[in-house]
Design a protein around this motif. Structure first.
Motif, PDB file in Angstrom:
ATOM      1  N   VAL A 196       6.150 -39.575 -48.151  1.00 44.81           N
ATOM      2  CA  VAL A 196       4.819 -40.037 -48.541  1.00 44.81           C
ATOM      3  C   VAL A 196       4.433 -39.341 -49.838  1.00 44.81           C
ATOM      4  O   VAL A 196       4.568 -38.121 -49.945  1.00 44.81           O
ATOM      5  N   TYR A 217       0.765 -43.108 -53.890  1.00 41.03           N
ATOM      6  CA  TYR A 217       0.135 -44.001 -52.923  1.00 41.03           C
ATOM      7  C   TYR A 217       1.164 -44.900 -52.249  1.00 41.03           C
ATOM      8  O   TYR A 217       0.951 -46.099 -52.082  1.00 41.03           O
ATOM      9  N   LEU A 221       4.457 -45.008 -49.032  1.00 49.62           N
ATOM     10  CA  LEU A 221       5.219 -44.431 -47.937  1.00 49.62           C
ATOM     11  C   LEU A 221       6.533 -45.183 -47.851  1.00 49.62           C
ATOM     12  O   LEU A 221       6.546 -46.420 -47.940  1.00 49.62           O
ATOM     13  N   THR A 263      -0.191 -46.760 -49.443  1.00 47.46           N
ATOM     14  CA  THR A 263      -1.030 -45.817 -48.715  1.00 47.46           C
ATOM     15  C   THR A 263      -2.315 -45.545 -49.493  1.00 47.46           C
ATOM     16  O   THR A 263      -2.431 -45.868 -50.679  1.00 47.46           O
ATOM     17  N   THR A 265      -4.627 -42.067 -50.123  1.00 49.03           N
ATOM     18  CA  THR A 265      -4.518 -40.617 -49.931  1.00 49.03           C
ATOM     19  C   THR A 265      -5.773 -39.912 -50.442  1.00 49.03           C
ATOM     20  O   THR A 265      -6.743 -40.552 -50.851  1.00 49.03           O
ATOM     21  N   LEU A 311      -1.139 -39.633 -40.255  1.00 45.91           N
ATOM     22  CA  LEU A 311      -1.043 -40.998 -40.757  1.00 45.91           C
ATOM     23  C   LEU A 311      -1.834 -41.899 -39.827  1.00 45.91           C
ATOM     24  O   LEU A 311      -1.718 -41.792 -38.606  1.00 45.91           O
ATOM     25  N   VAL A 340      -3.749 -39.722 -44.540  1.00 47.76           N
ATOM     26  CA  VAL A 340      -3.051 -40.820 -45.204  1.00 47.76           C
ATOM     27  C   VAL A 340      -3.261 -42.103 -44.417  1.00 47.76           C
ATOM     28  O   VAL A 340      -2.866 -42.202 -43.242  1.00 47.76           O
ATOM     29  N   ARG A 341      -3.876 -43.087 -45.047  1.00 49.43           N
ATOM     30  CA  ARG A 341      -4.046 -44.405 -44.443  1.00 49.43           C
ATOM     31  C   ARG A 341      -2.856 -45.271 -44.847  1.00 49.43           C
ATOM     32  O   ARG A 341      -2.502 -45.308 -46.024  1.00 49.43           O
ATOM     33  N   VAL A 342      -2.270 -45.963 -43.887  1.00 47.97           N
ATOM     34  CA  VAL A 342      -1.019 -46.680 -44.100  1.00 47.97           C
ATOM     35  C   VAL A 342      -1.251 -48.179 -43.948  1.00 47.97           C
ATOM     36  O   VAL A 342      -1.730 -48.629 -42.899  1.00 47.97           O
ATOM     37  N   ILE A 347       0.570 -50.460 -40.743  1.00 49.06           N
ATOM     38  CA  ILE A 347       1.088 -49.385 -39.886  1.00 49.06           C
ATOM     39  C   ILE A 347       1.712 -49.942 -38.604  1.00 49.06           C
ATOM     40  O   ILE A 347       2.664 -49.372 -38.066  1.00 49.06           O
TER      41      ILE A 347
END
Length: 503
Positions: free
Chosen positions: A266, A271, A273, A287, A289, A392, A413-415, A418
């Motif tokens: 990551v 930004y 992953l 992502t 961040t 995450l 961290v938003r994925v 996901i």
């Protein structure tokens, strides 16, 4: 040992250990001072290899290795160059990482003196030094990019594009031929002799598409409009691009050499992953961040559990700085966002009514958001142990993933996608997949340990090669590249000519 301006100070302790273990007075010359030219040439080739990977020849005494007239001095300089090459390639330049903010990964451990002894005994400096370099495909691709940009930098510089220009698709401008040359040079456009012969000043659709590729690769709004931000990136000197790549290569050399057969990388600055299996990227996504005031640090951890329909216990800093002002302004915010209040009383947390709290001085309280579509963590969260409370997770704010730069979180961290990542990770775990399907069909919080922990490396990379093989550049949002570059260029350099170092 007179040192020239900017020349690094030899590591006298390591040199003492290296020569102390040798039965010979010289390591690169015969007893009567005759140069072992084959061994010296092998060291010079090693320096060439290191320079091709972004290290500076000046760190290894450069031309002085062959021009120094004194045999003893030349022998010492050659040995110091070898020791320095081993250290720099095996664990990164020591001065570059001193007090490096936000970096919490341990560097590889090496015995530079022992490896130098081996390189000399085997008469193979190139092999010994290069086996220490990172072996990931990411590092190799970045090395190739550095060499490519070196070639571009040696071409005749192009005239600067005018900074006050705004060019829309379909318009005509005398700047278009120069814009085309910029985009061809950087690989975003192909030469178009027909366009140059028939309508050289027309900002046509193929050239718009080329500019959009450039914008995408540099974290710009992909609108095909040649405006101030895009012009600034196009006009950026190639030397700055090279330095940015050099810094990121340096950061890779700080990394562990064994990342695992399967791991997640990551990048807070990029930004993105990526999931890597057997050295190949098999899953790649965007992502969100940490913002500069709440940065996402670089560290190693492991994904060890999955939470479906998580609740969210608001971190104290976010509660204090972000949410308390909203609640003071509108008490209805708590109910609208399904947030309950708890107060710590008699050794335990107890639910309390919002009306019972003094929101000017709320005391020892915490806020917990219930699971649901608007929960800040979305539908899923990966837990991983680390002292920074970073994990995450999903997000209800999916539109933010369309932004070219995404420093919007408070550190976690938003994925994007996901759920797809989870399903990929569990492909060979049918029972876990069944559990996931069942958990997603409900609203209550469900937690399950992963069958096998997955290493995660958070690494601040502002330059990388994406899953399509395209070079990506992003701004240095935390100011870390600048910090490293300054130390690489200035730390431990001799400030005056003719300084004599006595040992």
């Amino acid at each position: 040992m007179p040192l020239q301006q900017g020349e690094p100070i030899p590591d006298w302790a390591a040199l003492g250990a290296l020569y102390g273990a040798s039965a010979s007075a010289y390591l690169w010359h015969s007893a009567d001072g005759e140069a072992d030219q084959a061994l010296i040439d092998a060291l010079l080739r090693t320096i060439d290899e290191a320079v091709a990977q972004g290290l500076s020849a000046a760190r290894y005494h450069d031309r002085r290795l062959v021009n120094e007239p004194g045999v003893a001095r030349r022998d010492l300089l050659l040995s110091d160059a070898l020791l320095r090459l081993i250290t720099d390639m095996g664990q990164g330049q020591p001065e570059a990482g001193l007090q490096q903010r936000l970096w919490h990964l341990s560097r590889p451990e090496i015995d530079a003196v022992a490896m130098a002894q081996r390189a000399l005994a085997e008469r193979n400096p190139v092999g010994v030094v290069m086996e220490l370099a990172p072996r990931t495909q990411e590092y190799k691709a970045l090395t190739e990019l550095y060499q490519h940009y070196l070639l571009i930098s040696r071409e005749q510089p192009l005239p600067a594009l005018p900074n006050n220009l705004i060019l829309q698709p379909g318009e005509q401008s005398e700047v278009v031929p120069l814009l085309r040359r910029y985009l061809v040079r950087q690989g975003d456009a192909d030469p178009d002799p027909i366009a140059m012969a028939t309508a050289p000043d027309l900002y046509d659709q193929p050239l718009v598409a080329a500019l959009q590729r450039f914008q995408m690769r540099h974290g710009l709004e992909v609108d095909g409009v040649l405006g101030p931000k895009t012009l600034a990136e196009l006009n950026r000197p190639m030397s700055e691009r090279l330095e940015q790549i050099r810094v990121n290569l340096e950061r890779w050399r700080w990394m562990p050499r064994e990342l695992g057969a399967r791991y997640i990388l990551v990048s807070p600055a990029g930004y993105f992953l990526e999931l890597v299996e057997a050295g190949q990227v098999v899953f790649y996504t965007r992502t969100i961040t940490g913002r500069p005031r709440r940065p996402t640090p670089s560290f190693r951890s492991e994904l060890n559990r999955l939470t479906v329909n998580p609740d969210w216990t608001v971190p104290r800093r976010i509660m204090r700085e972000d949410l308390l002002p909203k609640i003071r302004e509108d008490m209805g915010w708590l109910e609208q966002n399904r947030v309950r209040v708890q107060h710590f009383d008699e050794g335990r947390w107890r639910n309390v009514a919002a009306e019972q709290v003094d929101w000017v001085n709320p005391g020892h309280i915490r806020l917990i958001q219930a699971p649901g579509p608007n929960n800040a963590l979305g539908r899923m969260k990966f837990g991983m142990n680390n002292p920074f409370s970073i994990y995450l997770h999903d997000t209800p704010s999916q539109s933010l993933f369309e932004k070219p730069l995404r420093p919007f979180s408070s550190g976690c961290v938003r994925v994007q996608g996901i759920e797809s990542l989870v399903q990929y990770l569990l492909l060979d775990q049918p029972q876990m997949l069944d559990w996931l399907t069942e958990a997603l069909a409900q609203e209550e919080t469900r937690i399950r340990s992963l069958p096998e922990p997955i290493p995660v490396f958070m690494v601040y990379l502002s330059v990388w090669i994406d899953d399509q093989g395209q070079a990506q550049f992003r701004p240095d949002i935390y100011g870390l590249d600048t910090q490293i570059l300054a130390r690489i260029q200035h730390y431990s350099a001799v400030e005056y000519t003719d300084i004599v170092v006595n040992n």
